[in-house]
Design a protein around this motif. Structure first.
Motif, PDB file in Angstrom:
ATOM      1  N   VAL A   1     -24.819  19.566  16.902  1.00 50.29           N
ATOM      2  CA  VAL A   1     -23.707  20.494  16.646  1.00 50.29           C
ATOM      3  C   VAL A   1     -23.152  20.939  17.985  1.00 50.29           C
ATOM      4  O   VAL A   1     -23.766  20.708  19.028  1.00 50.29           O
ATOM      5  CB  VAL A   1     -24.161  21.731  15.830  1.00 50.29           C
ATOM      6  CG1 VAL A   1     -24.845  21.324  14.548  1.00 50.29           C
ATOM      7  CG2 VAL A   1     -25.074  22.649  16.629  1.00 50.29           C
ATOM      8  N   ASN A   2     -22.004  21.605  17.953  1.00 48.21           N
ATOM      9  CA  ASN A   2     -21.453  22.144  19.202  1.00 48.21           C
ATOM     10  C   ASN A   2     -22.354  23.260  19.717  1.00 48.21           C
ATOM     11  O   ASN A   2     -22.611  24.201  18.963  1.00 48.21           O
ATOM     12  CB  ASN A   2     -20.087  22.748  18.911  1.00 48.21           C
ATOM     13  CG  ASN A   2     -19.050  22.046  19.676  1.00 48.21           C
ATOM     14  OD1 ASN A   2     -18.644  20.975  19.268  1.00 48.21           O
ATOM     15  ND2 ASN A   2     -18.649  22.611  20.796  1.00 48.21           N
ATOM     16  N   PRO A   3     -22.814  23.177  20.961  1.00 48.23           N
ATOM     17  CA  PRO A   3     -23.656  24.268  21.453  1.00 48.23           C
ATOM     18  C   PRO A   3     -22.972  25.629  21.274  1.00 48.23           C
ATOM     19  O   PRO A   3     -21.808  25.797  21.645  1.00 48.23           O
ATOM     20  CB  PRO A   3     -23.863  23.916  22.928  1.00 48.23           C
ATOM     21  CG  PRO A   3     -23.756  22.420  22.946  1.00 48.23           C
ATOM     22  CD  PRO A   3     -22.691  22.095  21.938  1.00 48.23           C
ATOM     23  N   GLY A   4     -23.703  26.563  20.675  1.00 51.31           N
ATOM     24  CA  GLY A   4     -23.163  27.912  20.458  1.00 51.31           C
ATOM     25  C   GLY A   4     -22.924  28.224  18.989  1.00 51.31           C
ATOM     26  O   GLY A   4     -22.747  29.376  18.619  1.00 51.31           O
ATOM     27  N   ILE A   5     -22.909  27.170  18.132  1.00 52.95           N
ATOM     28  CA  ILE A   5     -22.663  27.462  16.694  1.00 52.95           C
ATOM     29  C   ILE A   5     -23.835  26.977  15.825  1.00 52.95           C
ATOM     30  O   ILE A   5     -23.675  26.714  14.637  1.00 52.95           O
ATOM     31  CB  ILE A   5     -21.316  26.878  16.200  1.00 52.95           C
ATOM     32  CG1 ILE A   5     -21.286  25.337  16.264  1.00 52.95           C
ATOM     33  CG2 ILE A   5     -20.147  27.450  16.987  1.00 52.95           C
ATOM     34  CD1 ILE A   5     -20.182  24.728  15.400  1.00 52.95           C
TER      35      ILE A   5
END
Ligand SMILES: C[S@@+](CC[C@H](N)C(=O)[O-])C[C@H]1O[C@@H](n2cnc3c(N)ncnc32)[C@H](O)[C@@H]1O
Length: 352
Positions: free
Chosen positions: A7-11
């Motif tokens: 996943v996109n880092p941070g979500i």
């Protein structure tokens, strides 16, 4: 079955909630690692295509220890070689299909990600050849199968792609790309953080190629979505993308200047603004961007409903935080995410 998602880092937390809602099972993750782990008894493969926050999905074949030094790689190779046989790697990577290895690494190691990819690639070829008598082909650009390794400190996670080389975030509606397009997974995350609901008046006043309004239209059956941009060409691009996405009838497209949003003829006050305004060196002088943010937020204050929310993604978060305070808004959430090699913040705020 043990699964690993990129996943996109941070979500990661938003993806974990979505996975658990759609597929059940137990989930674990760490913020900013870009990975989510999921254990589930029966997999509903269809459900993967409903997930809006993930990039790729892998079946996890090994969770082990890799160490941190070059000398540790001997044991790593030995253990992995055994795992590839136990997990019958030739059923995923065959002599008739192509594969690639991708490695992500977090922490201090004496080896590089390329070292790990090379070792895994050579072992896969060796085991598949031993069992089938033929070598599988390597194809780094469009492989049929990806073997994904994630090294975090002294641990290693190895998975095999269930979604081919295609990222699930590539929705297929990007007929016309905006030069600063947002990843749809981040658009989904922003909409989730802003808490959009059916029947809300949702506005992206700087919508570019329309990613945020299109994602909003996917989530909400019944809402009022506006995609506005000062650049006429982008409004046309967004409309074509929404047509390709099959949601064009749910969105209103218009050319408009966000600095005069209070003059736009909306049917009611705005419930949710979710937007990806310009930021970064690509847009040149930061003073111009700051002036845009000031005029836009000042104008917005007049037409945002009392419990309305604004969700923006920007690298100009220090300035934005000061502006929020100055204009009488109050911040309710802030987080860092990774996007296109930058680390913008998603900031959510409301009226005081
Ligand atoms: C980062 S891009 C948005 C990209 C979009 N989220 C996507 O995925 O394609 C920012 C957009 O803000 C628009 N913009 C800049 N100044 C504006 C203004 N004063 N009013 C409305 N839109 C503006 C630009 O034309 C650009 O399309």
């Amino acid at each position: 079955m043990e699964l690993m998602y990129t996943v996109n880092p941070g979500i990661e937390d938003i993806a974990a909630d979505e996975i658990s809602r759609e597929l059940g099972g137990s989930i674990s993750y760490e913020l900013m690692s870009g990975h989510v782990y999921h254990v589930v008894e029966n997999v509903d493969y269809e459900a993967f295509y409903r997930l809006r926050s993930i990039n790729k999905v892998f079946t996890l074949i090994w969770k082990g220890i890799i160490g941190k030094g070059i000398e540790d790689l001997v044991l790593f190779s030995k253990s992995l070689s055994q795992i590839l046989r136990e997990r019958r790697i030739w059923e995923y990577v065959t002599p008739h299909t192509s594969f690639a290895v991708e490695t992500e690494r977090i922490g201090e190691h004496k080896f590089t990600s390329i070292d790990i990819s090379r070792i895994i690639g050579e072992l896969v070829i060796k085991v598949v050849e031993e069992v089938t008598g033929k070598k599988p082909k390597v194809n780094l650009r469009t492989p049929n199968t990806i073997v994904h390794a994630f090294v975090r400190q002294d641990k290693v996670f190895v998975g095999i792609s269930l979604s081919g080389s295609r990222s699930l975030h590539r929705r297929g509606y990007r007929l016309y790309d905006h030069p600063a397009a947002l990843k749809p997974t981040l658009a989904y995350a922003m909409l989730t953080l802003s808490g959009t609901r059916d029947k809300d008046l949702i506005v992206d006043p700087m919508c570019g190629g329309g990613t945020i309004p299109i994602e909003a239209a996917y989530i909400h059956e019944d809402s009022n979505i506006y995609c506005l941009d000062v650049n006429k060409r982008y409004v046309e691009v967004a409309e074509k993308n929404a047509f390709a996405a099959g949601v064009v009838y749910k969105i209103t497209f218009d050319q408009w200047d966000a600095r005069r949003i209070h003059e736009y003829n909306f049917p009611s006050n705005i419930d949710r603004v979710v937007s990806n305004p310009p930021y970064g060196i690509r847009y040149g002088d930061p003073r111009v961007i700051r002036r845009l943010y000031s005029s836009f937020l000042e104008s917005l204050y007049k037409v945002l409903s009392d419990n309305g929310r604004v969700t923006l993604i920007t690298t100009e978060y220090t300035f934005l935080n000061r502006l929020i305070e100055k204009l009488g808004y109050i911040k309710i959430h802030e987080r860092i995410v990774q996007h296109g090699g930058l680390y913008p913040h998603i900031v959510v705020f409301t009226k005081k």
